[in-house]
Scaffold this active site. Structure first.
Site, PDB file in Angstrom:
ATOM      1  CE  LYS A  11     -43.031 -19.818 -31.184  1.00  0.00           C
ATOM      2  NZ  LYS A  11     -43.420 -19.788 -32.609  1.00  0.00           N
ATOM      3  NE  ARG A  18     -47.752 -19.235 -29.451  1.00  0.00           N
ATOM      4  CZ  ARG A  18     -46.778 -18.918 -28.625  1.00  0.00           C
ATOM      5  NH1 ARG A  18     -46.899 -17.889 -27.816  1.00  0.00           N
ATOM      6  NH2 ARG A  18     -45.667 -19.614 -28.613  1.00  0.00           N
ATOM      7  CB  SER A  70     -44.646 -19.015 -38.839  1.00  0.00           C
ATOM      8  OG  SER A  70     -45.653 -18.821 -37.881  1.00  0.00           O
TER       9      SER A  70
END
Length: 214
Positions: A140, A42, A111
């Site tokens: 996040k 990521r 997701s």
């Protein structure tokens, strides 16, 4: 490489934020030594060229451990370097479009935060779902919590494997027992720890216990 349920047991998502002078390669290798079963790269800040270079190195490393390696969001990079697959958010790209771009043999993770999103992702060709955040998380800023009832409902509504993500640690992983998930995805529970190998080993043992207890 197709997605096997057992590969999703301990899914590690990289984060450059925790490197403390080490290279991403070093920390990922440590986590693989500790028993991580899946790796997602990521990267939100690297330029394409550096990203591609890094991704190729990590792909090679994961192949040595026979662990699937996927790219977060960037379908073009995943295609360019022949990654094992890609993980996309609901808004990033329809799973069907990703499949058309990457071909039938690649792993596509999507997701999902609701039963509707989960069913749609499966219909469009997702191989597995990442559901969360199941606990409050610092990784996040916009993470909304998915109640454990919803997690369970998602697992019951789809036939593809489901993993939970968001704020999971060795301390709270047992709370997910009985939800129907086949594994967990973590960032800081592994990569923010001083001893990454040991963190992965301990978390894997706790996750096996959680998955097996009904």
């Amino acid at each position: 490489m197709k997605c096997d349920k057992k590969d999703l047991l301990l899914y590690a998502v990289t984060d450059r934020h925790w490197l403390n002078g080490r290279t991403l390669y070093e920390v990922v290798k440590e986590s693989l030594d500790g028993g991580v079963t899946f790796v997602q790269l990521r990267e939100k800040t690297l330029d394409e060229e550096t990203f591609l270079e890094e991704a190729k190195e990590l792909q090679k490393l994961c192949r040595e451990y026979n662990v699937p390696f996927v790219i977060n969001d960037n379908v073009d990079i995943a295609a360019a370097m022949d990654a094992d697959g890609v993980h996309v958010g609901q808004s990033d790209m329809e799973a069907g479009d990703v499949r058309a771009k990457l071909g039938p043999d690649k792993i596509i993770g999507v997701s999902a935060g609701t039963v509707e999103e989960a069913i749609l992702a499966e219909k469009r060709g997702a191989d597995y779902l990442g559901v969360g955040a199941v606990f409050p998380t610092g990784s996040k800023d916009d993470a909304i919590d998915v109640p454990h009832e919803t997690l369970k409902a998602i697992c019951e509504a789809v036939s593809i494997p489901v993993i939970a993500i968001g704020g999971i640690s060795q301390q709270n992983v047992s709370e997910l027992a009985g939800s129907g998930i086949c594994g967990i995805a973590v960032i800081s529970a592994i990569y923010a720890q001083k001893d990454i190998k040991k963190a992965a080993e301990d978390l894997k043992a706790a996750t096996v216990k959680m998955v097996e207890s009904k």
